[in-house]
Design an enzyme around this catalytic site. Structure first.
Site, mmCIF file in Angstrom:
data_model
loop_
_atom_site.group_PDB
_atom_site.id
_atom_site.type_symbol
_atom_site.label_atom_id
_atom_site.label_comp_id
_atom_site.label_asym_id
_atom_site.label_seq_id
_atom_site.Cartn_x
_atom_site.Cartn_y
_atom_site.Cartn_z
ATOM 1 N N SER A 104 4.146 8.053 7.684
ATOM 2 C CA SER A 104 5.099 7.761 6.586
ATOM 3 C C SER A 104 6.320 8.662 6.581
ATOM 4 O O SER A 104 6.194 9.571 6.475
ATOM 5 C CB SER A 104 4.146 7.817 5.240
ATOM 6 O OG SER A 104 5.241 7.438 4.213
ATOM 7 N N CYS A 158 0.026 8.897 -6.667
ATOM 8 C CA CYS A 158 -0.319 7.414 -6.943
ATOM 9 C C CYS A 158 -1.467 7.357 -8.128
ATOM 10 O O CYS A 158 -1.588 6.235 -8.656
ATOM 11 C CB CYS A 158 -0.758 6.598 -5.793
ATOM 12 S SG CYS A 158 0.212 7.173 -4.086
HETATM 13 N N1 PLP Z 1 -2.002 8.091 2.930
HETATM 14 C C1 PLP Z 1 -1.836 9.232 2.758
HETATM 15 C C2 PLP Z 1 -3.166 10.622 2.887
HETATM 16 C C3 PLP Z 1 -0.940 9.796 1.605
HETATM 17 O O1 PLP Z 1 -0.811 11.069 1.170
HETATM 18 C C4 PLP Z 1 -0.102 8.807 1.188
HETATM 19 C C5 PLP Z 1 0.807 8.815 0.270
HETATM 20 O O2 PLP Z 1 0.676 9.848 -0.747
HETATM 21 C C6 PLP Z 1 -0.289 7.589 1.721
HETATM 22 C C7 PLP Z 1 -1.360 7.272 2.853
HETATM 23 C C8 PLP Z 1 0.629 6.175 1.344
HETATM 24 O O3 PLP Z 1 1.916 6.160 1.960
HETATM 25 P P1 PLP Z 1 3.100 5.411 1.514
HETATM 26 O O4 PLP Z 1 3.492 6.359 0.335
HETATM 27 O O5 PLP Z 1 4.109 5.878 2.635
HETATM 28 O O6 PLP Z 1 2.722 4.228 1.152
#
Ligand code: PLP
Length: 434
Positions: free
Chosen positions: A218, A344
């Site tokens: 990302s 999140c």
């Molecule tokens: N996977 C992990 C391990 C993450 O830390 C995050 C974001 O915190 C994501 C997926 C999601 O990424 P994005 O915010 O770009 O959707």
């Protein structure tokens, strides 16, 4: 000596990162001058396409891959969802193996798939957050389409042996293909890793040579902007698009490309490789100094996760007898950004699913704060944090009825309890050795 107070001390780099000035600089022309659609037939658009090709090559180099193995998406979440969705479609199978500590991108998608009738095995982790390859192998069934296991945990930084797991999964797939040669390329299982937390922190240049089939990244976790993600797909692996639309990304992901952000991500990928050494030495040094100083200064604090098998930038600390929410509010007033759980899920009163899976009691899990550092942090940030955090924790503990430091709390003598426990243990050991 007092460390002077900086305006913001940003210690939440696993939540998102600052866009590097070098990244911003290369993006600007694509928002102002070169705004053509890369799919257009005229040269104004074609010119943009040329820059996209360059950026794709730079991102591919980050994982040692070729440009054809890179699909640009809108975020890490989309990349995760797309990998799982694609293998369920290409294999027609209905089972997924994953862990109990994945990010909500995988956690909530697999929960939704469960409600639709798919089977999901979520593997537990050890008390130090680690996972064994053998346990993953045991969970694979004949109907397993995909094994999806994160490379580094976003809350604790603990690393999983994904390359070994990928090799084991490939062996299983080859066995299946040998038994059903007519289904070659469509039988699975495949291996996906959510590597969103890893670029710039560990060396990923061996990915294309490994047996990993799908890998997510990302932009906003590596000093590129939000709103751009990457799905690496090993060559010759079939992909069914998750976002269906135009023929962009060679038919593997519809939607007009986020050109400026992709250009920025190309530059960020180069910087991630260049700054790997800084991350692994200086950033790790700052993180370790921060942890060691807090451990020396405050009783009843614990570092969560295996201290060796961990990202160099992440520190997850339990401050017994204090609620993380209270700590974060105080930190905010002091200008320090940190978090509990993942960004999140902040705001939820439930203790972190990651720390719960590691066996922390709900009370201890609710006392944990994650600090995550980056290339942009300085020694002055650490000095300031170390100056203000210990007295703040002491003050909160003095107010907490749970705490042995509370003036009215005569009942709970942790030191005496620990001494009793150690004496008992010594007596048991002496009896065994007799
Ligand atoms: N996977 C992990 C391990 C993450 O830390 C995050 C974001 O915190 C994501 C997926 C999601 O990424 P994005 O915010 O770009 O959707």
């Amino acid at each position: 000596m007092h460390a002077s107070r900086p305006e913001v001390v940003y210690l939440d780099n696993n939540a998102t990162t600052r866009v590097a000035p070098e990244v911003f600089e290369v993006m600007v022309p694509f928002l102002t001058e070169y705004y053509g659609n890369p799919s257009s037939a005229y040269s104004f658009g074609k010119k943009v396409e040329g820059y996209l090709i360059e950026a794709r090559e730079k991102v591919a180099a980050l994982v040692g891959a070729t440009a054809k193995e890179i699909i640009f998406t809108s975020c890490g979440t989309e990349s995760d969802n797309a990998a799982i969705w694609s293998t369920l479609q290409t294999t027609g199978k209905r089972h997924i193996v994953t862990t109990q500590v994945e990010h909500s991108a995988i956690m909530n998608q697999t929960e939704a798939l469960e409600r639709m009738g798919f089977g999901v095995t979520r593997l537990p982790v050890a008390a130090d957050g680690t996972l064994q390859v053998e346990d993953v192998e045991k969970a694979i069934r004949d109907d397993t389409a995909i094994v999806s296991i994160m490379w580094a945990n976003n809350e604790t930084g603990v690393l999983f042996p994904v390359e070994e797991i990928a090799t084991m999964v490939k062996r299983k797939r080859q066995e299946n293909e040998a038994a059903h040669p007519d289904k070659k390329g469509k039988i699975g299982p495949y291996f996906h890793t959510d590597a969103v937390q890893t670029p710039g922190k560990i060396d990923l240049r061996g990915v294309a040579k490994s047996d990993i089939d799908f890998l997510s990244m990302s932009g906003h976790k590596l000093h590129a902007p939000k709103g751009v993600g990457v799905l690496y797909v090993k060559r010759r692996t079939k992909v069914v698009p998750y976002v269906i639309g135009g023929g962009q990304e060679r038919g593997k992901r519809g939607g007009t490309e986020n050109v400026a952000s992709i250009i920025g991500l190309g530059r960020a990928a180069e910087l991630a490789v260049e700054r790997l050494d800084d991350e692994q030495k200086r950033v790790r040094g700052m993180r370790d100094r921060f942890e060691d100083a807090l451990l020396a200064r405050l009783p009843h604090i614990y570092i969560n996760g295996n201290r060796e098998l961990r990202l160099p930038n992440t520190s997850n600390i339990a401050f017994d007898f204090v609620e993380a929410e209270a700590i974060l509010m105080r930190l905010d007033k002091l200008g320090i950004c940190a978090s509990s759980g993942s960004a999140c899920t902040t705001g939820s009163l439930d203790p972190s699913h990651v720390l719960s899976a590691m066996g922390l009691t709900p009370a201890r899990a609710r006392s944990c704060v994650r600090f995550s550092f980056s290339h942009f942090n300085t020694d002055a940030d650490i000095d300031y944090a170390l100056e203000v955090i210990p007295p703040m924790i002491e003050e909160l503990r003095a107010m907490s009825p749970l705490s042995p430091e509370h003036p009215d709390n005569f009942a709970y003598d942790v030191t005496a309890a620990r001494e009793r426990e150690e004496k008992g243990m010594a007596e048991t050991m002496a009896a065994i050795n007799e």
